[in-house]
Design a protein around this motif. Structure first.
Motif, PDB file in Angstrom:
ATOM      1  N   LYS A 109       0.071  -1.987   5.157  1.00 41.86           N
ATOM      2  CA  LYS A 109       1.105  -1.833   6.188  1.00 41.86           C
ATOM      3  C   LYS A 109       1.730  -0.432   6.149  1.00 41.86           C
ATOM      4  O   LYS A 109       2.051   0.128   7.200  1.00 41.86           O
ATOM      5  CB  LYS A 109       2.180  -2.911   5.989  1.00 41.86           C
ATOM      6  CG  LYS A 109       3.190  -2.970   7.086  1.00 41.86           C
ATOM      7  CD  LYS A 109       2.605  -3.520   8.372  1.00 41.86           C
ATOM      8  CE  LYS A 109       3.705  -3.762   9.383  1.00 41.86           C
ATOM      9  NZ  LYS A 109       3.249  -4.475  10.542  1.00 41.86           N
ATOM     10  N   ILE A 110       1.892   0.137   4.953  1.00 34.74           N
ATOM     11  CA  ILE A 110       2.515   1.461   4.853  1.00 34.74           C
ATOM     12  C   ILE A 110       1.494   2.601   4.854  1.00 34.74           C
ATOM     13  O   ILE A 110       1.867   3.771   4.822  1.00 34.74           O
ATOM     14  CB  ILE A 110       3.445   1.571   3.622  1.00 34.74           C
ATOM     15  CG1 ILE A 110       2.660   1.405   2.321  1.00 34.74           C
ATOM     16  CG2 ILE A 110       4.599   0.585   3.732  1.00 34.74           C
ATOM     17  CD1 ILE A 110       3.474   1.671   1.063  1.00 34.74           C
ATOM     18  N   ASP A 121       3.109   4.071  14.341  1.00 33.95           N
ATOM     19  CA  ASP A 121       3.351   3.069  13.300  1.00 33.95           C
ATOM     20  C   ASP A 121       4.199   3.655  12.164  1.00 33.95           C
ATOM     21  O   ASP A 121       5.152   3.031  11.700  1.00 33.95           O
ATOM     22  CB  ASP A 121       2.034   2.545  12.729  1.00 33.95           C
ATOM     23  CG  ASP A 121       1.299   1.644  13.687  1.00 33.95           C
ATOM     24  OD1 ASP A 121       1.927   1.116  14.634  1.00 33.95           O
ATOM     25  OD2 ASP A 121       0.078   1.463  13.499  1.00 33.95           O
ATOM     26  N   ILE A 125       8.209   2.631  11.160  1.00 29.10           N
ATOM     27  CA  ILE A 125       8.638   2.173   9.831  1.00 29.10           C
ATOM     28  C   ILE A 125       9.748   3.076   9.285  1.00 29.10           C
ATOM     29  O   ILE A 125      10.763   2.601   8.776  1.00 29.10           O
ATOM     30  CB  ILE A 125       7.446   2.138   8.852  1.00 29.10           C
ATOM     31  CG1 ILE A 125       6.458   1.039   9.262  1.00 29.10           C
ATOM     32  CG2 ILE A 125       7.920   1.921   7.417  1.00 29.10           C
ATOM     33  CD1 ILE A 125       5.120   1.107   8.537  1.00 29.10           C
ATOM     34  N   VAL A 131      10.139  -2.589   6.815  1.00 33.07           N
ATOM     35  CA  VAL A 131       8.780  -2.963   7.197  1.00 33.07           C
ATOM     36  C   VAL A 131       8.691  -4.487   7.174  1.00 33.07           C
ATOM     37  O   VAL A 131       9.219  -5.133   6.275  1.00 33.07           O
ATOM     38  CB  VAL A 131       7.739  -2.293   6.258  1.00 33.07           C
ATOM     39  CG1 VAL A 131       7.922  -2.731   4.825  1.00 33.07           C
ATOM     40  CG2 VAL A 131       6.330  -2.527   6.727  1.00 33.07           C
TER      41      VAL A 131
END
Length: 159
Positions: A109-110, A121, A125, A131
């Motif tokens: 995700k990061i 994206d 964040i 997140v």
């Protein structure tokens, strides 16, 4: 001639960082055109892109450990590269399938923050300073859209 050309190779890879040093000069032997003198090599198995991503994920989990226990009902995660105990680590650090899956989910995700910091994206964040991820509890139950706060300036960490 006698001129030596020194070299240094620095390979910052996905999982490791490797170093190599030496010099190159013309060979005094007719058998070879050049002589490569190798001083040595070294590396760091914990310094690499993937390991840095896992370290960032670990720091996010660690900063949210109270929320992982109370609101999440015991959401575990795993150690990043080098172990360093912290207060409450025994409650959230596990070597389970769920803990490894959670580390992988957050790392993915990061990933845009590390690989493409100008992407939408990554900007989303960083601007939200949080997140949202689907994580597994200790009992295997999935918690959807669990929000993890990012209490540190990730841009400074990545600089």
């Amino acid at each position: 001639g006698e001129e030596e050309n020194y070299y240094a190779v620095f390979d910052f890879g996905g999982g490791t960082t490797d170093f190599d040093f030496g010099f190159l000069r013309e060979s005094s032997s007719d058998r070879y055109d050049y002589l490569l003198v190798h001083f040595g090599e070294n590396g760091d198995r914990t310094l690499g892109g993937e390991n840095l991503l896992k370290l960032l994920a670990f720091e996010i989990f660690k900063a949210n450990q109270d929320k992982l226990i109370v609101e999440g009902g015991k959401i575990p995660f795993t150690w990043a590269a080098d172990k360093e105990n912290f207060a409450g680590s025994e409650a959230v650090i596990k070597n389970s399938q769920e803990a490894h899956a959670n580390m992988h989910i957050l790392t993915e995700k990061i990933r845009p923050i590390w690989e493409n910091p100008d992407s939408n994206d990554a900007k989303d964040i960083l601007s939200k300073k949080s997140v949202d991820v689907n994580l597994f509890r200790d009992d295997g139950q999935i918690i959807k859209n669990f929000s993890l706060k990012i209490d540190f300036d990730m841009q400074k960490v990545l600089a």
